[in-house]
Structures are given as C-alpha cells and as structure tokens.
Write an enzyme that holds these catalytic residues in place. Structure first.
Site, PDB file in Angstrom:
ATOM      1  N   LEU A  53       0.865  -1.168   0.000  1.00 25.28           N
ATOM      2  CA  LEU A  53       0.000   0.000   0.000  1.00 25.28           C
ATOM      3  C   LEU A  53       0.905   1.223   0.000  1.00 25.28           C
ATOM      4  CD1 LEU A  53      -2.701  -0.894   2.716  1.00 25.28           C
ATOM      5  CD2 LEU A  53      -2.977  -0.978   0.230  1.00 25.28           C
ATOM      6  N   ASP A  54       0.495   2.264  -0.724  1.00 23.00           N
ATOM      7  CA  ASP A  54       1.261   3.500  -0.684  1.00 23.00           C
ATOM      8  C   ASP A  54       1.431   3.948   0.758  1.00 23.00           C
ATOM      9  OD1 ASP A  54       1.335   3.563  -3.427  1.00 23.00           O
ATOM     10  OD2 ASP A  54      -0.309   4.999  -3.629  1.00 23.00           O
ATOM     11  N   ARG A  55       2.526   4.615   1.026  1.00 21.21           N
ATOM     12  CA  ARG A  55       2.807   5.085   2.378  1.00 21.21           C
ATOM     13  C   ARG A  55       1.624   5.826   3.016  1.00 21.21           C
ATOM     14  NH1 ARG A  55       8.083   8.657   4.080  1.00 21.21           N
ATOM     15  NH2 ARG A  55       7.502   9.062   6.234  1.00 21.21           N
ATOM     16  N   THR A  57      -1.555   5.588   2.445  1.00 20.24           N
ATOM     17  CA  THR A  57      -2.807   4.824   2.433  1.00 20.24           C
ATOM     18  C   THR A  57      -2.865   3.890   3.633  1.00 20.24           C
ATOM     19  OG1 THR A  57      -2.814   4.877   0.013  1.00 20.24           O
ATOM     20  CG2 THR A  57      -4.253   3.270   1.065  1.00 20.24           C
TER      21      THR A  57
END
Length: 238
Positions: A53-55, A57
């Site tokens: 997951l993106d940082r 998110t």
C-alpha cells in the site's frame, strides 16, 4: 503495536496505519518504523511481503508467514484473483456510480528511476466507483464560499501505480489529502476545518480464496480517528 486483523499458520494481515512505510527503503533513510519489521518483532517470526500500500494509504495489508505462502499469495495478486474494496473522501459531488477506463502512463520515480532510459508506456487501468454519501459544508475554500465532499467506494480492476488517486483526479474529484495528484487548496481547507492531515484513502476490504485451505477469506480493516471524526462532522453514519 499493529492491529492484527487475521492470522493462521500461513497468512497474517494487519490494519496498516496511514503514513507508515511497508518496509525499509533507501529513499526514506530517516524513517525508523516500518510495517514489515514491526510485525516481525510483534509476532516473533519473519513475514514475507506479497503486495504493498502507498505510504499515505491505510487499511488491509497481507503478508505470508513462509516463502511458499508469500509466493502463493503473490500469484493471486498478479492474476487479479484478489477482490479489493477501498473507501475515499474526494473533492466535490461525484454522482452515482460508474467505471473509469482510462489508461495511465507508467510513473517513474524522480529519484529511484532518474537513470531510466526507456520512455514510460501507457497501461490499461480500470476502476469501478460508487458514491456512498455527499455533503456541503459552510467553510470557504479558495474562491468558493463552501466546500463539497463525496464518500466513495472504489474497486480497482487493475493494479497501476497510484491508480485510484490518478483516476479520481482524472474525474476532477481528487482524493482529499493527495499532495501529488490532488487539490492543494482543498487539502489545506480540510486540514484547517476538519483536522485532516492524511490522504483520505483506505483499503477497507480484501477477499480471496485461501491458497492452502481453499476457503473464502474476507478481511476488513476499520478506519482511524481522522476518518471517524470527518464522518462525524459530515453526518455520515452508514
């Protein structure tokens, strides 16, 4: 301490906090906390990444508890056999439901890919969306006397980098708190009026057939205090 939402002898899943990196990266040398290392220390065994997951998110993040489990789970992601549900709060009133079928050019990182010689290629990208609620708040933002928001459910059918953020921006309903693809005035307004200091994108649910038991697994992660407070102020109770 991470919130563990599922664990068996093959798989462990956590509710990833917003703004926490999944694993160590030379791009963020100053960081000291990472999900992978924190989880390893918490459960006392190695874990194997199968997706990211993106940082900024938050939400459901799954790890394998062995290299074999990691490979099997990675295959499910690679072959799109994972059903993903995200929630987002976006700018403006996004109406109804629909499908965004909009190809995205491959994104190169300014630092990690600065020596890349190939030109970015355009890749198919598909996202289903459905609006759950809308609100208009009496606070001025930019040239507008009030601000409007929509609570949206998103189902990515492909897995491109920043796909949901870029697709919502394409619809002109960027996700609140998105500093790369969003509306900076709206981001500042949300921070000032509602205490929002994060990207309002949450990986709510992940469903798949367990690669070892063949049972349907449906993992769900609750939202954090920032989400709950915004929903409270907006009167969103569903």
């Amino acid at each position: 301490m991470l919130e563990i939402i599922y664990q068996d002898e093959w798989i462990v899943a956590v509710n990833k906090p917003a703004n926490m990196l999944v694993h160590r990266s030379w791009l963020a040398r100053h960081e000291t906390q990472f999900v992978m290392q924190t989880l390893r220390d918490q459960i006392g065994q190695h874990v194997f990444t199968v997706h990211r997951l993106d940082r900024p998110t938050s939400g459901v993040l799954v790890f394998g508890l062995s290299s074999e489990a990691g490979r099997e789970l990675s295959q499910l992601f690679e072959h799109h056999k994972m059903s993903k549900t995200y929630h987002a709060i976006v700018r403006g009133w996004l109406q109804g439901e629909g499908v965004v079928d909009y190809p995205l050019q491959e994104e190169h990182d300014k630092i990690a890919d600065k020596f890349a010689t190939s030109e970015p290629v355009s890749q198919s990208a598909i996202t289903e969306y459905k609006t759950l609620a809308q609100v208009e708040m009496p606070y001025p933002v930019g040239r507008y006397e009030s601000c409007r928001y929509s609570w949206v459910e998103l189902h990515p059918k492909t897995g491109r980098k920043h796909q949901l953020r870029r697709h919502m921006s394409h619809l002109r309903h960027p996700i609140i708190g998105d500093t790369a693809h969003g509306d900076l005035k709206q981001n500042r307004g949300a921070a000032e009026h509602f205490g929002c200091q994060r990207l309002m994108l949450h990986a709510l649910k992940l469903s798949f057939i367990h690669p070892f038991t063949q049972q349907l697994i449906s993992l769900e992660a609750g939202v954090d205090e920032t989400w709950r407070e915004m929903q409270r102020q907006f009167g969103w109770t569903r």
